[in-house]
Design a protein around this motif. Sequence first.
Motif, short mmCIF file in Angstrom:
data_model
loop_
_atom_site.label_atom_id
_atom_site.label_comp_id
_atom_site.label_asym_id
_atom_site.label_seq_id
_atom_site.Cartn_x
_atom_site.Cartn_y
_atom_site.Cartn_z
N SER A 1 -33.66 -9.10 -28.44
CA SER A 1 -32.83 -10.28 -28.21
C SER A 1 -33.34 -11.44 -29.05
CB SER A 1 -32.83 -10.66 -26.72
OG SER A 1 -34.13 -11.06 -26.31
N LEU A 2 -32.50 -12.46 -29.21
CA LEU A 2 -32.87 -13.65 -29.98
C LEU A 2 -33.22 -14.80 -29.03
CD1 LEU A 2 -33.01 -14.79 -32.94
CD2 LEU A 2 -30.74 -15.76 -32.48
N ALA B 1 -38.45 -11.95 -26.51
CA ALA B 1 -37.43 -12.03 -27.55
C ALA B 1 -38.10 -12.13 -28.92
CB ALA B 1 -36.53 -13.24 -27.31
N LEU B 2 -37.33 -11.84 -29.96
CA LEU B 2 -37.87 -11.91 -31.32
C LEU B 2 -38.40 -13.31 -31.62
CD1 LEU B 2 -35.07 -9.90 -33.19
CD2 LEU B 2 -37.37 -9.11 -32.62
N THR B 3 -37.69 -14.32 -31.17
CA THR B 3 -38.15 -15.70 -31.41
C THR B 3 -39.43 -16.01 -30.66
OG1 THR B 3 -36.58 -16.38 -29.69
CG2 THR B 3 -35.88 -16.63 -31.97
N GLU B 4 -39.66 -15.36 -29.54
CA GLU B 4 -40.91 -15.57 -28.80
C GLU B 4 -42.08 -14.91 -29.52
OE1 GLU B 4 -39.74 -15.89 -24.14
OE2 GLU B 4 -39.39 -13.92 -25.06
N LEU B 5 -41.82 -13.82 -30.22
CA LEU B 5 -42.89 -13.11 -30.92
C LEU B 5 -43.39 -13.89 -32.13
CD1 LEU B 5 -41.44 -9.48 -30.78
CD2 LEU B 5 -43.37 -10.39 -29.47
N VAL B 6 -42.54 -14.75 -32.69
CA VAL B 6 -42.94 -15.54 -33.87
C VAL B 6 -42.79 -17.03 -33.58
CG1 VAL B 6 -42.40 -13.70 -35.51
CG2 VAL B 6 -40.60 -15.31 -34.83
N ALA B 7 -43.00 -17.42 -32.33
CA ALA B 7 -42.73 -18.79 -31.89
C ALA B 7 -43.48 -19.83 -32.71
CB ALA B 7 -43.07 -18.94 -30.41
N GLY C 1 -38.86 -24.84 -33.08
CA GLY C 1 -39.22 -23.77 -32.17
C GLY C 1 -38.19 -22.66 -32.08
N TRP C 2 -37.48 -22.40 -33.19
CA TRP C 2 -36.43 -21.40 -33.28
C TRP C 2 -35.21 -21.74 -32.44
CZ3 TRP C 2 -36.73 -18.24 -37.25
CH2 TRP C 2 -37.99 -17.89 -37.76
N ASP C 3 -35.17 -22.93 -31.86
CA ASP C 3 -33.98 -23.34 -31.13
C ASP C 3 -32.80 -23.44 -32.09
OD1 ASP C 3 -32.91 -24.54 -28.51
OD2 ASP C 3 -32.30 -26.03 -30.00
N ASP C 4 -31.66 -22.92 -31.68
CA ASP C 4 -30.44 -22.92 -32.50
C ASP C 4 -30.58 -22.01 -33.72
OD1 ASP C 4 -27.84 -23.55 -32.91
OD2 ASP C 4 -28.18 -25.54 -33.74
N ARG D 1 -37.20 1.70 -30.14
CA ARG D 1 -37.68 1.43 -28.78
C ARG D 1 -37.84 -0.07 -28.53
NH1 ARG D 1 -39.60 5.89 -26.07
NH2 ARG D 1 -39.73 7.81 -27.30
N GLY D 2 -37.50 -0.88 -29.53
CA GLY D 2 -37.54 -2.32 -29.36
C GLY D 2 -38.87 -2.96 -29.70
N GLU D 3 -39.76 -2.24 -30.35
CA GLU D 3 -41.07 -2.80 -30.70
C GLU D 3 -41.01 -3.39 -32.11
OE1 GLU D 3 -45.72 -1.38 -31.37
OE2 GLU D 3 -44.17 0.08 -30.81
N MET D 4 -41.41 -4.64 -32.25
CA MET D 4 -41.51 -5.28 -33.56
C MET D 4 -42.84 -4.88 -34.18
SD MET D 4 -41.24 -9.31 -34.63
CE MET D 4 -41.76 -9.85 -36.28
#
Length: 389
Positions: free
Chosen positions: A161-162, A194-200, A207-210, A250-253
């Motif tokens: 998810s984003l 989420a992907l954005t949390e992994l590279v926050a 902060g990847w908002d928007d 499996r959803g792992e980055m």
Amino acid sequence: MNRYRSYGTAGDRSDPAHANFRYRVINRYSPDGEVPASAVWDPAPVDGAASAVAEGSDMTLCVLPDGVLAVSACPDNTTLIAPDLSRVIATYRSHDQRPFKEYEPGDAYASSLSVMPSGRLLCSVSEYGVWRYGSPLTNIVGVADGALTAASRPQITAIASLDPEPARRSEVDLRPHVAHQGTPIGLANRPRPALTELVASEDRLSGWDDSRLGRPAVMADDLFVVPFFAKTFRGGSRGQPFTFALVTDRGEMTGRLHGLHEWRDSPFTGFCFNVTADARRGHAFHLNRYGLYAWNRAGMLRARLDTESKTFKPLTHFTLHSCSPTGELLLIHNKQHLILRISVPDDLTELAATVEEALRTYARQRTALKKQAPPVNWHWTQTAILHRL
């Protein structure tokens, strides 16, 4: 697939260079470049006779394993068209036109589709309330097993998810055909982190908002490239962070496509966000105003063709569309409406020589094509079966 529209001209003008008309056009090409069939439809008919093709934003094409063409658009509108472009086989329409109309349930499917070598589908799915917007935006990446047909809509398993927590969520926003951990996507149920949390930490400004999710690309049956981009600004966004994440089924980055500089290689210039991949050999490609880039399966940059050089400067006039099943890069000229096919060598370090030769012969091939199909009023002409959808 193109959309044509001309404003401010008389409606009774028959010349397409002047007339006020709006159509989506799909051409089917043979291996030698001939056009055996075309299909057109009006996305906004004035007479009320709506097309069977579900409209939306960011429309994409995907050829399914049985040859059926899937036309997808946000939010989760998918239309199946016969291989010969003669008719619409099925339409999966979300009916979600918020905030312009009240929400009504539909039979949505996906905002984009790509086929894996095994025949499985890589999908992107929209959600309502992403980054607090009052309209659906693409937010989920998922995998579907089984054939997508007029009688079958395979379940999508969400893997990434984003936006981890879309706003204004309610029961009506649940996606029954998209599941995470066995239950429908929606409310608080979606892949985390989420992907954005992994590279926050990489987007210190917003902060990847928007941010926005690009179309995922299939690098292998179990590995995908998922591009996402930070917020864009009216005054220019060059230098904003972006990530081409490597995500497993499996959803792992597991990593990313390396070697790009946020400023020198920024895709925000010209909004060149497309990433494509050759699943047969595990290669990924990206083209923007600053160069053509190629990576191996491990995400290591194996080729960078700099458009500042005289040799590769013509690449700035092209848009990277896709990679064919045989490993050819398909580039579309932005003004001349021609497709350039480039055969990619197995050794990506030899890509520069291959692209140089393709660009050198492009003008000669275009001249020959003009003799075969003389343009009329700057439009290419062709003789093909035309279908109206």
